[in-house]
Each structure stands twice: as C-alpha cells, then as structure tokens.
Design an enzyme around this catalytic site. Structure first.
Site, PDB file in Angstrom:
ATOM      1  N   SER A 130     -35.734 -16.845  25.608  1.00 35.05           N
ATOM      2  CA  SER A 130     -36.984 -16.421  24.984  1.00 35.05           C
ATOM      3  C   SER A 130     -37.497 -17.444  23.988  1.00 35.05           C
ATOM      4  O   SER A 130     -36.720 -18.110  23.306  1.00 35.05           O
ATOM      5  CB  SER A 130     -36.797 -15.085  24.256  1.00 35.05           C
ATOM      6  OG  SER A 130     -38.030 -14.704  23.657  1.00 35.05           O
ATOM      7  N   LYS A 186     -32.391  -9.409  27.992  1.00 35.47           N
ATOM      8  CA  LYS A 186     -33.704 -10.078  27.933  1.00 35.47           C
ATOM      9  C   LYS A 186     -34.826  -9.138  28.378  1.00 35.47           C
ATOM     10  O   LYS A 186     -35.920  -9.141  27.810  1.00 35.47           O
ATOM     11  CB  LYS A 186     -33.705 -11.354  28.791  1.00 35.47           C
ATOM     12  CG  LYS A 186     -35.071 -12.054  28.860  1.00 35.47           C
ATOM     13  CD  LYS A 186     -35.544 -12.493  27.502  1.00 35.47           C
ATOM     14  CE  LYS A 186     -36.829 -13.255  27.363  1.00 35.47           C
ATOM     15  NZ  LYS A 186     -37.851 -13.274  28.336  1.00 35.47           N
ATOM     16  N   HIS A 189     -35.491  -6.965  25.514  1.00 31.78           N
ATOM     17  CA  HIS A 189     -36.222  -7.794  24.542  1.00 31.78           C
ATOM     18  C   HIS A 189     -37.718  -7.760  24.882  1.00 31.78           C
ATOM     19  O   HIS A 189     -38.573  -7.545  24.029  1.00 31.78           O
ATOM     20  CB  HIS A 189     -35.688  -9.236  24.574  1.00 31.78           C
ATOM     21  CG  HIS A 189     -36.577 -10.247  23.910  1.00 31.78           C
ATOM     22  ND1 HIS A 189     -37.743 -10.710  24.483  1.00 31.78           N
ATOM     23  CD2 HIS A 189     -36.486 -10.858  22.697  1.00 31.78           C
ATOM     24  CE1 HIS A 189     -38.336 -11.566  23.669  1.00 31.78           C
ATOM     25  NE2 HIS A 189     -37.584 -11.676  22.568  1.00 31.78           N
ATOM     26  N   ASN A 190     -38.024  -7.971  26.154  1.00 32.04           N
ATOM     27  CA  ASN A 190     -39.430  -7.986  26.559  1.00 32.04           C
ATOM     28  C   ASN A 190     -40.072  -6.609  26.441  1.00 32.04           C
ATOM     29  O   ASN A 190     -41.253  -6.501  26.115  1.00 32.04           O
ATOM     30  CB  ASN A 190     -39.571  -8.523  27.981  1.00 32.04           C
ATOM     31  CG  ASN A 190     -39.465 -10.033  28.032  1.00 32.04           C
ATOM     32  OD1 ASN A 190     -38.820 -10.639  27.179  1.00 32.04           O
ATOM     33  ND2 ASN A 190     -40.071 -10.637  29.017  1.00 32.04           N
ATOM     34  N   GLU A 193     -40.923  -6.369  22.988  1.00 33.07           N
ATOM     35  CA  GLU A 193     -42.075  -7.291  22.826  1.00 33.07           C
ATOM     36  C   GLU A 193     -43.384  -6.599  23.241  1.00 33.07           C
ATOM     37  O   GLU A 193     -44.380  -6.646  22.508  1.00 33.07           O
ATOM     38  CB  GLU A 193     -41.803  -8.531  23.687  1.00 33.07           C
ATOM     39  CG  GLU A 193     -42.945  -9.495  23.882  1.00 33.07           C
ATOM     40  CD  GLU A 193     -42.578 -10.594  24.909  1.00 33.07           C
ATOM     41  OE1 GLU A 193     -41.546 -11.264  24.728  1.00 33.07           O
ATOM     42  OE2 GLU A 193     -43.317 -10.761  25.894  1.00 33.07           O
TER      43      GLU A 193
HETATM   44  C1  6PG Z   1     -40.296 -14.724  26.015  1.00 31.95           C
HETATM   45  C2  6PG Z   1     -41.433 -14.067  26.758  1.00 31.95           C
HETATM   46  C3  6PG Z   1     -41.581 -14.671  28.114  1.00 31.95           C
HETATM   47  C4  6PG Z   1     -42.910 -14.420  28.780  1.00 31.95           C
HETATM   48  C5  6PG Z   1     -43.075 -12.999  29.243  1.00 31.95           C
HETATM   49  C6  6PG Z   1     -44.491 -12.535  29.330  1.00 31.95           C
HETATM   50  O1  6PG Z   1     -39.401 -14.005  25.620  1.00 31.95           O
HETATM   51  O2  6PG Z   1     -40.356 -15.939  25.829  1.00 31.95           O
HETATM   52  O3  6PG Z   1     -41.177 -12.701  26.902  1.00 31.95           O
HETATM   53  O4  6PG Z   1     -40.480 -14.262  28.871  1.00 31.95           O
HETATM   54  O5  6PG Z   1     -43.941 -14.818  27.979  1.00 31.95           O
HETATM   55  O6  6PG Z   1     -42.515 -12.952  30.538  1.00 31.95           O
HETATM   56  O7  6PG Z   1     -44.453 -11.347  29.992  1.00 31.95           O
HETATM   57  P1  6PG Z   1     -45.708 -10.658  30.612  1.00 31.95           P
HETATM   58  O8  6PG Z   1     -46.386 -11.687  31.485  1.00 31.95           O
HETATM   59  O9  6PG Z   1     -45.138  -9.548  31.412  1.00 31.95           O
HETATM   60  O10 6PG Z   1     -46.564 -10.238  29.472  1.00 31.95           O
END
Ligand code: 6PG
Length: 471
Positions: A130, A186, A189-190, A193
C-alpha cells in the site's frame, strides 16, 4: 549496467513496479526488471541512472540473471495476468525459488497459487503493498503472508524498502500470517480505506451544504483537522485537493470533477467476505454502495427533478460550532470504521486459520499506507494491552473517545437529515455503534416471525432449550 547475479527481480514495470524496483536499488540491492512491453523495460534502464539495474523483455534472460534462491516479485494487474506470468516463469525456475505477488490479488486466488507452487517446490508470498506510486518509490507499507520460511527469504529486501516509523525507524512490514493472510489483510486495509474516503466525502458535503463553507474555508478546516486527532494521510490529501485550482477554468478543480467514483473490487470483496463469515462492517458496505449509487449519474439527475421533498431550508448554523461538531463526528466515525475492519480481521484470522497478530497489523499501518493515521498508534497500544480484544470500541481508550464524540455525531446527523444530505456512511457508522452497544435488540421479533411461518424454533431468555409455538 551488467551484473551476473542480481539480488531481486521485478515483473511488471508499470509506474508501481519501476518505483518499487528503484527503491530496492536505493537500498543497496541489485535488481532486474522484466516487462513484455519494450518501452517500459527501456524506461526502467533510463531511470536506473548508474544504479545496478537491468531491464529486459525476455523471461529467460531475466530468470538467468537472478541470484539463487531467486526472489521475484510481481506487480501486475490482479486476476488472470498473475496466473499467466506464473506459468511463464515455471519452466525457468528451480527448487527453492520464491515468487512474491505484490498486487491486489483476491485472497482465494492467493490461497490456490500458494498450494500450486508448493507442489512444484517453489515458495510463494502473497503480499499486499500500500501507498500508491509514491509509496512504492519512497517506502510503502507491506503486508506479506504465506510460509514464514518463504518470508525470511525476502525479508531483508522488504524491511529495507518499506516505510519507517518513529525514532526507532520501525519498518512498516511484518509477516502477517499463514496462507493468503497478506492479501486478506490488504483487502481489509482497502475496505477501511473505502470507509474513510466516503466519510471524508460526506463530511465535505455536510460542511458545504449545512455549514455553507466554501472551498478555501474547507481547506483551512481540513488543515486544522490534520493537526489534531484526525491527522492522517487521507485528511492530508483532501486538504490539498480542496486548494487545487483548475487548469482549464478559473474555478476549483474539485468542483469540475464528475461525481462518479470507480472501483477495482477490494472494497466489495471486504464486504462480501464479511457477509460470508458473519461479521458486520456497515461503514464499508455503505462506502461500496455509494460508489454504486454514484455511478448511476443519469438516473440520479432524472430523479432529482421528480423526488425533491421540498425541505424547509435548514436553520442557519453557527459555522464555528458546526466545524467543531463535524470534526468530532468524523473522529467518532474513523474510530468506528477501524473497529469494524479490525473486528473483521480478528474473526477472519480464526475462520481462515491465518494466525494474525493484530498489534503487528496496526504497527505496520502507521506509515506508508493509504490509511495511515495517528489513530493507528492508539490501535496498536490497545492490542498490545489486550491481544484478544474482540472489538476496539470496548477498549478503554476507544470507549472514552467514542463517548466523548458520539453526541456530536448525533447533532451532525440530525442536521444532515433535515437538510436532506445523503450520509450513508455517517449514519451506518452511528447505527453500528448503537446496535453493538445494545444489550437487547428487537431481533426477538424476527426470531418469532421465523418460528411463526417456518417453524424455525427459538430460544428463550429465561430457560435453556429450543422452543416452537403453534402461533
Ligand atoms: C493502496 C491503494 C491501492 C489502490 C486501490 C484503489 O493501498 O495503495 O488501496 O491498492 O489505489 O486499489 O482501489 P479502487 O480502485 O477500488 O478505489
């Protein structure tokens, strides 16, 4: 620059792959890059500028250049491409070589690939990375999972390149656990996010629609928030976003951006797996749902003309007071969102047999990753004191902060509802809190209904056993 044995190999020389590889080289490792696109391999050699780096389009040449056991990382799009790349490598690899998948792979794929490669005598690590392109270059947070022995092979490289936190320069990488643990962590985590991003977007909308704030004032508010309890990467970048002028018009860029948010799947997977294992993450669900609603732009515009409830214009709020309440409400919502994500990880660890170390997860999320925030240190401490904590909300420091901010959350939601502002994430967050802290919920009625129409039976509050009533 020629070398006979390179320490590290990267497949996929898009901006993430190239940046990660340059980061590896900055830390004293020689590195080879492979991409079937000659322009990307060339771009790497140009960026290498005197560092011990080679770029190639030949799999055979790439594999031959690597020191054994070979340490090969993939930063290619998640899905079929990962399998194709693995298959293309297999004829060239030897026992004990290691493949690290650093993309956002879905965890069941990682589980399958780990087993498949083990049968072939190869090591496999599924590692979440990430921090975006800048993180890859300057220090990401890395979430590797799989056999511990496999992690040990790549550990020196990952520790060197990861983000560092605090005076002790603690690396933002640790072995997450068995099997697909790295990609599962991860994924969550997302999910967090997604939740935080949606909450910030709703806070912006509430500041604007209820508080009447313009972009420069909101920029100042976010800037202030980023100096207090909300300090985080996502608040930081939103501060900058609100100050960005548009190149094409004389307005603000944020106002010119179409209100449709795309998604690659990790947030949705989080909600899906949470549903599968029965752990509620409603703030994350709301964030995924809002991306879906956002994409129905034409329908929304048409409905706007039909479904206008003609709300009485909201009572004027005291701006300073509103900003303060909003800050507290967002703090509350961040605390609850992390709590949901961490509760999911706690349960998934047992469900999927990952053996996750919750404190380690909070520790490596303090730097480098998209959800890095001062709150992560508070979370780390909570798990350090109580490693088996079921839900962060009941830890002493969280419960204290939640009780101090929940009043603001209610104030904000009441005003937002009166003004007709969509707040799916904000409201789901408070509702989760209220449901979780309810010793008695009305689901006795649901259970009675199930017994009524389907003889599904029920339990009682006053005696053991299973009961059925002819209603
Ligand atoms: C990270 C981000 C990265 C990416 C996402 C965006 O941790 O660096 O999460 O993995 O920017 O995949 O996800 P979406 O396209 O689903 O918003």
């Amino acid at each position: 620059m020629s070398h006979t044995t390179y320490d590290f190999g990267m497949i996929g020389l898009g901006v993430m792959g190239r940046n990660f590889l340059l980061n590896v080289a900055d830390h004293g490792f020689s590195a080879a890059g492979l991409d079937l696109d000659a322009e990307k391999a060339q771009a790497l050699e140009e960026e290498a500028a005197g560092r011990p780096i080679m770029g190639t389009t030949s799999t055979a040449e790439f594999v031959k250049a690597l020191a054994r056991p070979r340490r090969i990382m993939l930063l290619v799009p998640a899905g079929k491409v990962v399998d194709i790349v693995i298959e293309s490598l297999l004829p060239h690899l030897e026992d004990g070589d290691l493949i690290v998948d650093g993309g956002n792979s879905h965890f069941p794929d990682t589980e399958r690939r780990g087993k498949y490669l083990k049968e072939k005598g190869l090591y496999f690590v599924g590692a979440g990375v990430s921090g975006g392109a800048e993180g890859a270059r300057k220090g990401p947070s890395i979430m590797p999972g799989g056999d511990k022995a496999a992690y040990e092979i790549i550990r020196p490289v990952l520790e060197a390149v990861s983000a560092k936190v605090g005076e002790a320069e603690e690396p933002c990488v640790a072995h997450m656990g068995r099997g697909a643990a790295g990609h599962y962590v991860k994924m969550v985590h997302n999910g967090i996010e997604y939740g935080m991003m949606q909450l910030i977007a709703e806070a912006y909308d509430l500041l604007k629609q209820v508080g009447g704030l313009d972009n420069p004032t909101m920029h100042q508010v976010f800037d202030q928030w980023n100096k207090g309890a909300l300090r985080s990467f996502l608040i930081d970048i939103t501060t900058e976003i609100l100050a960005q002028k548009d190149d094409l018009t004389d307005g603000w860029l944020v106002d010119a951006i179409l209100d449709k948010a795309k998604q690659k799947g990790t947030g949705k997977w989080t909600s899906q797996n949470a549903m599968d294992i029965g752990i509620p993450v409603p703030t994350i669900d709301a964030a995924v749902t809002m991306r879906g609603i956002s994409s129905l732009k034409a329908e929304r515009v048409a409905a706007d003309a039909i479904l206008n409830p003609q709300l009485a214009s909201a009572a004027a709020v005291d701006q300073a007071e509103w900003i303060e309440q909003m800050g507290k409400a967002l703090h509350f919502a961040f605390l609850v969102t992390y709590s949901q994500g961490m509760a999911l990880l706690t349960d998934a660890s047992k469900e999927h047999d990952y053996a996750l170390d919750m404190e380690a997860i909070a520790r490596i999320w303090r730097g480098g990753c998209i959800i890095r925030a001062d709150l992560l240190e508070q979370i780390r401490q909570a798990y350090s004191t109580a490693p088996d904590l079921k839900n962060l909300m009941v830890s002493p420091s969280f419960s204290e902060d939640l009780l101090a901010t929940q009043g603001a959350m209610r104030t904000v939601l009441k005003a937002g509802i009166d003004a007709g502002v969509p707040m799916l994430a904000f409201s789901s967050t408070l509702q989760y809190f209220d449901a979780y802290r309810s010793g008695r919920l009305p689901l006795n009625v649901v259970q009675a209904q199930r017994d009524f129409f389907g003889s599904h039976t029920y339990e009682r509050i006053d005696r053991d056993g299973v009961f059925h009533t002819e209603w």
